[in-house]
Design a protein around this motif. Sequence first.
Motif, PDB file in Angstrom:
ATOM      1  N   VAL A 291      -4.980   0.577  -0.144  1.00 49.30           N
ATOM      2  CA  VAL A 291      -4.744  -0.962  -0.135  1.00 49.30           C
ATOM      3  C   VAL A 291      -2.994  -1.135   0.214  1.00 49.30           C
ATOM      4  O   VAL A 291      -2.294  -0.553  -0.226  1.00 49.30           O
ATOM      5  CB  VAL A 291      -4.869  -1.433  -1.673  1.00 49.30           C
TER       6      VAL A 291
ATOM      7  N   ALA B 240      -7.667  -3.693  -6.114  1.00 54.26           N
ATOM      8  CA  ALA B 240      -8.199  -2.438  -6.473  1.00 54.26           C
ATOM      9  C   ALA B 240      -9.349  -2.791  -7.239  1.00 54.26           C
ATOM     10  O   ALA B 240     -10.509  -2.166  -7.155  1.00 54.26           O
ATOM     11  CB  ALA B 240      -7.294  -1.835  -6.983  1.00 54.26           C
TER      12      ALA B 240
ATOM     13  N   ILE C 189      -9.465   4.641  -4.318  1.00 51.37           N
ATOM     14  CA  ILE C 189      -8.794   3.588  -4.096  1.00 51.37           C
ATOM     15  C   ILE C 189      -7.175   3.966  -3.918  1.00 51.37           C
ATOM     16  O   ILE C 189      -6.951   4.290  -5.212  1.00 51.37           O
ATOM     17  CB  ILE C 189      -9.030   2.244  -4.772  1.00 51.37           C
ATOM     18  N   ARG C 190      -6.438   4.186  -3.212  1.00 53.10           N
ATOM     19  CA  ARG C 190      -5.032   4.419  -3.269  1.00 53.10           C
ATOM     20  C   ARG C 190      -4.234   2.948  -2.846  1.00 53.10           C
ATOM     21  O   ARG C 190      -4.659   2.228  -1.904  1.00 53.10           O
ATOM     22  CB  ARG C 190      -4.602   5.221  -2.137  1.00 53.10           C
ATOM     23  N   THR C 191      -3.228   2.693  -3.648  1.00 54.08           N
ATOM     24  CA  THR C 191      -2.387   1.491  -3.284  1.00 54.08           C
ATOM     25  C   THR C 191      -1.063   1.856  -2.921  1.00 54.08           C
ATOM     26  O   THR C 191      -0.530   2.778  -3.433  1.00 54.08           O
ATOM     27  CB  THR C 191      -2.300   0.528  -4.532  1.00 54.08           C
TER      28      THR C 191
END
Length: 230
Positions: free
Chosen positions: A129, A141, A155-157
């Motif tokens: 993201v 997320a 999920i990586r932001t």
Amino acid sequence: MTDPTAPGLVLLHTSAAHVPVFDALRDRNHPGAVLRHLVVPELLDRARVEGPKAVAPALREVLTGAGAGAGAGAGVAAGAGRGSGAVLVTCSTIGAIAEALAPVLGAPVLRVDRPMAAAAVGTGARIVVLATVESTLAPTAELLAEEAGGRPVSIRTHLVAGAWERFAAGDAAGSLERVAAAADAVTGADAIVLAQVSMAGAAELARTRIPVLSSPAAGLAEGLRQVAAS
């Protein structure tokens, strides 16, 4: 000429810059569709400082046309009263709060990034993201995890440094260049999510082979589908 009594979709924005984006999408993909725009920048300003939940009372006033938000909210209430049937919230930071207030309006409230999130988790389990405003990262997320429906997802932001400052200063092109560069730097992902409407143009600038997903087109299409179904 727009028929003021025709059923239409109310769009709640926190930036006036989003209005021409959705009008252009309407003209290209949904000619004849009626869009009614409401711009309330204060909602994002407050959410960035106090958190998204803090804007729930003000957002409720906007949606119902009550209290201090009567002037702006009356536009939404009137639009719904003419058969609008749905509200599309184009600010990802406050999208979840807005959806939860749907019973207050008595009509569907759709966050613009939900269709994008569904497409992202359908593409693969590794999602990155990108956002230009930190307050958007957690809501996005959480939405992706919700759309995954219990399926394992990573999920990586990432906050794109300097991109929001350029956008706020009127340098939209410079902001998009920074976002596109951040997308091109991503590795080990099945999909890249551009968390905000203002980032959508970066999808065309990015050269990565990883799918880069944005929210406006899919969100508008779903909003208009809900209008037609109401």
